[in-house]
Write a protein that holds these residues in place. Structure first.
Motif, PDB file in Angstrom:
ATOM      1  N   THR A 241       0.838  -1.193   0.000  1.00  0.00           N
ATOM      2  CA  THR A 241       0.000   0.000   0.000  1.00  0.00           C
ATOM      3  C   THR A 241       0.870   1.239   0.000  1.00  0.00           C
ATOM      4  OG1 THR A 241      -0.101   0.033   2.393  1.00  0.00           O
ATOM      5  CG2 THR A 241      -1.867  -1.150   1.256  1.00  0.00           C
ATOM      6  N   SER A 242       0.339   2.293  -0.452  1.00  0.00           N
ATOM      7  CA  SER A 242       0.918   3.643  -0.391  1.00  0.00           C
ATOM      8  C   SER A 242       0.330   4.446  -1.524  1.00  0.00           C
ATOM      9  CB  SER A 242       2.450   3.624  -0.386  1.00  0.00           C
ATOM     10  OG  SER A 242       2.946   3.072  -1.561  1.00  0.00           O
ATOM     11  N   GLY A 243       1.137   4.949  -2.453  1.00  0.00           N
ATOM     12  CA  GLY A 243       0.666   5.841  -3.492  1.00  0.00           C
ATOM     13  C   GLY A 243       0.185   5.140  -4.734  1.00  0.00           C
ATOM     14  N   HIS A 244      -0.473   4.008  -4.580  1.00  0.00           N
ATOM     15  CA  HIS A 244      -1.007   3.294  -5.729  1.00  0.00           C
ATOM     16  C   HIS A 244      -2.235   2.491  -5.309  1.00  0.00           C
ATOM     17  CE1 HIS A 244       1.400   0.102  -3.842  1.00  0.00           C
ATOM     18  NE2 HIS A 244       0.544  -0.729  -4.417  1.00  0.00           N
ATOM     19  N   ALA A 245      -2.997   2.088  -6.315  1.00  0.00           N
ATOM     20  CA  ALA A 245      -4.112   1.171  -6.093  1.00  0.00           C
ATOM     21  C   ALA A 245      -3.738  -0.146  -6.764  1.00  0.00           C
ATOM     22  CB  ALA A 245      -5.390   1.739  -6.690  1.00  0.00           C
ATOM     23  N   GLU A 246      -4.531  -1.181  -6.482  1.00  0.00           N
ATOM     24  CA  GLU A 246      -4.174  -2.502  -6.981  1.00  0.00           C
ATOM     25  C   GLU A 246      -5.438  -3.297  -7.285  1.00  0.00           C
ATOM     26  OE1 GLU A 246      -0.833  -4.895  -5.024  1.00  0.00           O
ATOM     27  OE2 GLU A 246      -2.644  -5.734  -4.133  1.00  0.00           O
ATOM     28  N   HIS A 247      -5.452  -3.970  -8.412  1.00  0.00           N
ATOM     29  CA  HIS A 247      -6.554  -4.864  -8.725  1.00  0.00           C
ATOM     30  C   HIS A 247      -6.580  -5.965  -7.670  1.00  0.00           C
ATOM     31  CE1 HIS A 247      -8.898  -7.949 -10.734  1.00  0.00           C
ATOM     32  NE2 HIS A 247      -9.402  -6.962 -11.481  1.00  0.00           N
ATOM     33  N   PRO A 248      -7.756  -6.377  -7.215  1.00  0.00           N
ATOM     34  CA  PRO A 248      -7.835  -7.388  -6.156  1.00  0.00           C
ATOM     35  C   PRO A 248      -7.090  -8.689  -6.463  1.00  0.00           C
ATOM     36  CG  PRO A 248     -10.005  -6.468  -6.596  1.00  0.00           C
ATOM     37  CD  PRO A 248      -9.068  -5.894  -7.629  1.00  0.00           C
ATOM     38  N   GLU A 249      -7.058  -9.096  -7.718  1.00  0.00           N
ATOM     39  CA  GLU A 249      -6.378 -10.347  -8.058  1.00  0.00           C
ATOM     40  C   GLU A 249      -4.860 -10.200  -8.112  1.00  0.00           C
ATOM     41  OE1 GLU A 249      -8.125 -12.517 -11.399  1.00  0.00           O
ATOM     42  OE2 GLU A 249      -9.960 -11.360 -11.078  1.00  0.00           O
ATOM     43  N   ALA A 250      -4.367  -8.986  -8.265  1.00  0.00           N
ATOM     44  CA  ALA A 250      -2.924  -8.774  -8.394  1.00  0.00           C
ATOM     45  C   ALA A 250      -2.188  -9.163  -7.117  1.00  0.00           C
ATOM     46  CB  ALA A 250      -2.623  -7.328  -8.763  1.00  0.00           C
ATOM     47  N   GLY A 251      -2.684  -8.706  -5.979  1.00  0.00           N
ATOM     48  CA  GLY A 251      -2.027  -9.038  -4.720  1.00  0.00           C
ATOM     49  C   GLY A 251      -2.006 -10.531  -4.472  1.00  0.00           C
ATOM     50  N   ALA A 252      -3.102 -11.203  -4.783  1.00  0.00           N
ATOM     51  CA  ALA A 252      -3.182 -12.654  -4.576  1.00  0.00           C
ATOM     52  C   ALA A 252      -2.156 -13.385  -5.432  1.00  0.00           C
ATOM     53  CB  ALA A 252      -4.593 -13.147  -4.885  1.00  0.00           C
ATOM     54  N   GLU A 253      -1.976 -12.934  -6.675  1.00  0.00           N
ATOM     55  CA  GLU A 253      -1.011 -13.623  -7.530  1.00  0.00           C
ATOM     56  C   GLU A 253       0.420 -13.375  -7.057  1.00  0.00           C
ATOM     57  OE1 GLU A 253      -1.739 -12.352 -11.514  1.00  0.00           O
ATOM     58  OE2 GLU A 253      -0.821 -10.395 -11.205  1.00  0.00           O
ATOM     59  N   LEU A 254       0.693 -12.192  -6.525  1.00  0.00           N
ATOM     60  CA  LEU A 254       2.026 -11.921  -6.003  1.00  0.00           C
ATOM     61  C   LEU A 254       2.318 -12.809  -4.797  1.00  0.00           C
ATOM     62  CD1 LEU A 254       4.665 -10.345  -5.959  1.00  0.00           C
ATOM     63  CD2 LEU A 254       3.492  -8.595  -4.606  1.00  0.00           C
ATOM     64  N   PHE A 255       1.355 -12.911  -3.885  1.00  0.00           N
ATOM     65  CA  PHE A 255       1.551 -13.766  -2.712  1.00  0.00           C
ATOM     66  C   PHE A 255       1.745 -15.228  -3.113  1.00  0.00           C
ATOM     67  CE2 PHE A 255      -0.014 -10.094  -0.402  1.00  0.00           C
ATOM     68  CZ  PHE A 255       0.789 -10.122   0.726  1.00  0.00           C
ATOM     69  N   ALA A 256       0.994 -15.702  -4.097  1.00  0.00           N
ATOM     70  CA  ALA A 256       1.133 -17.081  -4.557  1.00  0.00           C
ATOM     71  C   ALA A 256       2.522 -17.322  -5.154  1.00  0.00           C
ATOM     72  CB  ALA A 256       0.043 -17.412  -5.571  1.00  0.00           C
ATOM     73  N   ALA A 257       3.004 -16.380  -5.953  1.00  0.00           N
ATOM     74  CA  ALA A 257       4.335 -16.518  -6.548  1.00  0.00           C
ATOM     75  C   ALA A 257       5.415 -16.515  -5.465  1.00  0.00           C
ATOM     76  CB  ALA A 257       4.589 -15.393  -7.548  1.00  0.00           C
ATOM     77  N   ALA A 258       5.270 -15.613  -4.504  1.00  0.00           N
ATOM     78  CA  ALA A 258       6.255 -15.543  -3.412  1.00  0.00           C
ATOM     79  C   ALA A 258       6.236 -16.823  -2.581  1.00  0.00           C
ATOM     80  CB  ALA A 258       5.972 -14.326  -2.538  1.00  0.00           C
TER      81      ALA A 258
ATOM     82  N   ARG B 276       5.439 -19.867  -3.636  1.00  0.00           N
ATOM     83  CA  ARG B 276       6.111 -20.917  -4.412  1.00  0.00           C
ATOM     84  C   ARG B 276       7.628 -20.759  -4.338  1.00  0.00           C
ATOM     85  NH1 ARG B 276       1.958 -19.616  -7.914  1.00  0.00           N
ATOM     86  NH2 ARG B 276       3.331 -18.383  -9.249  1.00  0.00           N
ATOM     87  N   LEU B 277       8.097 -19.531  -4.475  1.00  0.00           N
ATOM     88  CA  LEU B 277       9.541 -19.296  -4.403  1.00  0.00           C
ATOM     89  C   LEU B 277      10.089 -19.603  -3.015  1.00  0.00           C
ATOM     90  CD1 LEU B 277       9.817 -15.997  -6.463  1.00  0.00           C
ATOM     91  CD2 LEU B 277      10.685 -18.255  -7.111  1.00  0.00           C
ATOM     92  N   GLU B 278       9.343 -19.235  -2.002  1.00  0.00           N
ATOM     93  CA  GLU B 278       9.784 -19.472  -0.618  1.00  0.00           C
ATOM     94  C   GLU B 278       9.876 -20.970  -0.329  1.00  0.00           C
ATOM     95  OE1 GLU B 278      11.306 -17.948   2.852  1.00  0.00           O
ATOM     96  OE2 GLU B 278      10.734 -16.806   1.095  1.00  0.00           O
ATOM     97  N   GLU B 279       8.926 -21.732  -0.871  1.00  0.00           N
ATOM     98  CA  GLU B 279       8.972 -23.192  -0.690  1.00  0.00           C
ATOM     99  C   GLU B 279      10.168 -23.799  -1.412  1.00  0.00           C
ATOM    100  OE1 GLU B 279       5.219 -24.784  -1.950  1.00  0.00           O
ATOM    101  OE2 GLU B 279       4.140 -23.828  -0.295  1.00  0.00           O
ATOM    102  N   ALA B 280      10.498 -23.262  -2.579  1.00  0.00           N
ATOM    103  CA  ALA B 280      11.623 -23.769  -3.352  1.00  0.00           C
ATOM    104  C   ALA B 280      12.956 -23.446  -2.685  1.00  0.00           C
ATOM    105  CB  ALA B 280      11.598 -23.197  -4.765  1.00  0.00           C
ATOM    106  N   GLN B 281      13.037 -22.245  -2.138  1.00  0.00           N
ATOM    107  CA  GLN B 281      14.268 -21.818  -1.468  1.00  0.00           C
ATOM    108  C   GLN B 281      13.919 -20.762  -0.434  1.00  0.00           C
ATOM    109  OE1 GLN B 281      17.471 -20.636  -4.070  1.00  0.00           O
ATOM    110  NE2 GLN B 281      18.491 -19.493  -2.437  1.00  0.00           N
ATOM    111  N   PRO B 282      14.078 -21.072   0.845  1.00  0.00           N
ATOM    112  CA  PRO B 282      13.751 -20.093   1.888  1.00  0.00           C
ATOM    113  C   PRO B 282      14.477 -18.763   1.655  1.00  0.00           C
ATOM    114  CG  PRO B 282      14.118 -22.239   2.866  1.00  0.00           C
ATOM    115  CD  PRO B 282      14.504 -22.358   1.402  1.00  0.00           C
ATOM    116  N   GLY B 283      13.712 -17.691   1.781  1.00  0.00           N
ATOM    117  CA  GLY B 283      14.239 -16.345   1.590  1.00  0.00           C
ATOM    118  C   GLY B 283      13.955 -15.784   0.207  1.00  0.00           C
ATOM    119  N   LEU B 284      13.685 -16.647  -0.756  1.00  0.00           N
ATOM    120  CA  LEU B 284      13.470 -16.190  -2.125  1.00  0.00           C
ATOM    121  C   LEU B 284      12.141 -15.452  -2.283  1.00  0.00           C
ATOM    122  CD1 LEU B 284      15.338 -16.354  -4.521  1.00  0.00           C
ATOM    123  CD2 LEU B 284      14.167 -18.447  -5.244  1.00  0.00           C
ATOM    124  N   GLY B 285      11.121 -15.897  -1.585  1.00  0.00           N
ATOM    125  CA  GLY B 285       9.838 -15.203  -1.626  1.00  0.00           C
ATOM    126  C   GLY B 285       9.949 -13.799  -1.060  1.00  0.00           C
TER     127      GLY B 285
END
Length: 109
Positions: free
Chosen positions: A2-19, A21-30
């Motif tokens: 959050t801050s000086g931008h708005a976000e489509h509701p699905e955008a945040g969910a996809e970012l968290f999902a990607a992070a 997956r990366l975190e599971e593959a290698q801790p710290g990567l997410g």
């Protein structure tokens, strides 16, 4: 994010999902992905018109994208009433253009 931008509701969910997956593959990567995205968003907030319009986009407002460092992700956004509206945190090599359906009606809210 959050801050000086708005976000489509699905955008945040996809970012968290990607992070996640990366975190599971290698801790710290997410966490590193989040940091890289925060850096890209900060640049977008400071200079929202600095990145070129996406090729083939012929509607207003113009859709732009800022790549992240270290990761093959782009922050896809439009500038509406002077502020960025993030449509997607899109992987550069997966499902190109999937976010286009998010654009329709988003700015009418």
């Amino acid at each position: 994010m959050t801050s000086g931008h708005a976000e489509h509701p699905e955008a945040g969910a996809e970012l968290f999902a990607a992070a996640e997956r990366l975190e599971e593959a290698q801790p710290g990567l997410g966490h590193a992905l989040f940091a890289s995205v925060r850096e890209a968003i900060s640049a977008i907030e400071r200079y929202p018109h600095a990145w070129p319009p996406l090729t083939g986009w012929d509607r207003e407002p113009v859709v732009r994208a800022k790549s992240t460092k270290r990761f093959p992700f782009r922050v896809v956004y439009v500038v509406h009433e002077g502020a960025p509206v993030i449509l997607a945190y899109a992987h550069e090599r997966q499902r190109p253009g999937y976010w286009r359906r998010r654009y329709d009606g988003l700015l009418d809210r």
